[in-house]
Enzyme design. Structure first.
Site, mmCIF file in Angstrom:
data_model
loop_
_atom_site.group_PDB
_atom_site.id
_atom_site.type_symbol
_atom_site.label_atom_id
_atom_site.label_comp_id
_atom_site.label_asym_id
_atom_site.label_seq_id
_atom_site.Cartn_x
_atom_site.Cartn_y
_atom_site.Cartn_z
ATOM 1 N N ASN A 10 0.904 -1.231 -0.132
ATOM 2 C CA ASN A 10 -0.516 0.363 -0.459
ATOM 3 C C ASN A 10 0.842 1.571 -0.044
ATOM 4 O O ASN A 10 0.258 2.296 0.012
ATOM 5 C CB ASN A 10 -1.210 0.075 0.943
ATOM 6 C CG ASN A 10 -2.043 -1.388 1.185
ATOM 7 O OD1 ASN A 10 -2.553 -1.549 0.121
ATOM 8 N ND2 ASN A 10 -1.937 -2.159 2.471
ATOM 9 N N GLU A 96 14.381 -0.410 9.817
ATOM 10 C CA GLU A 96 12.884 -0.307 10.165
ATOM 11 C C GLU A 96 12.387 1.575 10.319
ATOM 12 O O GLU A 96 12.802 1.954 10.972
ATOM 13 C CB GLU A 96 11.816 -1.155 11.232
ATOM 14 C CG GLU A 96 10.835 -1.074 11.025
ATOM 15 C CD GLU A 96 10.214 -2.159 12.208
ATOM 16 O OE1 GLU A 96 11.308 -2.748 13.042
ATOM 17 O OE2 GLU A 96 9.002 -1.556 12.807
#
Ligand code: DQA
Length: 146
Positions: A10, A96
């Site tokens: 997404n 991350e």
């Protein structure tokens, strides 16, 4: 320094996806900004909505001239043990990142199954999270080379 900037599901919709949460910049615009900001780095961009394709991209750094990875794993952050195992299997540093501060959001987003195998987690700077991660990674790598 060769850095893989990897994006999960997404994130190809950035720009129109919940702009109140993720901002109005497209992924392409964010990537172009990184290229301008870090001309000294060699940045490779990858995005996929598929877990296996992300694992393949991460594995593709093995034995190649990659120095580190910046990854926004999207929702895979919260439950992908397969991506976690892959990050644990590669020896270069992985950072991350998240545009939003996942710790201020829904309960399910506050857990990252990936953070324990990443070098660091950067969360909440909006699109700037990418630049912060690349900058910190380049700094870390430059110290390693001394
Ligand atoms: C995200 C946070 C995730 O919880 C979410 O599923 C995303 C985007 C972020 O960048 O803030 O897709 O990784």
């Amino acid at each position: 320094m060769n850095i893989l900037v990897c994006n999960g599901p997404n994130l190809n919709l950035l720009g129109t996806r919940e702009p109140n949460v993720y901002g109005s910049q497209t992924l392409r615009e964010i990537e172009e900004e990184l290229l301008l900001k870090f001309p000294e780095a060699s940045l490779t961009f990858f995005q996929s909505n598929h877990e296996g394709a992300i694992i393949d991209a991460l594995q593709s750094t093995i034995g190649k001239h990659f120095d580190g990875v910046v990854i926004n794993p999207g929702a895979f952050t919260h439950y992908s043990y397969a991506i976690r195992d892959c990050i644990a299997a590669i020896s270069i540093p992985v950072i991350e990142i998240h545009l939003s501060n996942i710790h201020l959001r829904e309960k399910f987003r506050r857990t990252s199954v990936l953070a324990p195998v990443c070098m660091a987690q950067i969360s909440g700077f909006g699109a700037a999270s990418y630049a912060v991660a690349v900058e910190m990674l380049l700094y870390h790598l430059s110290k390693q080379k001394i």
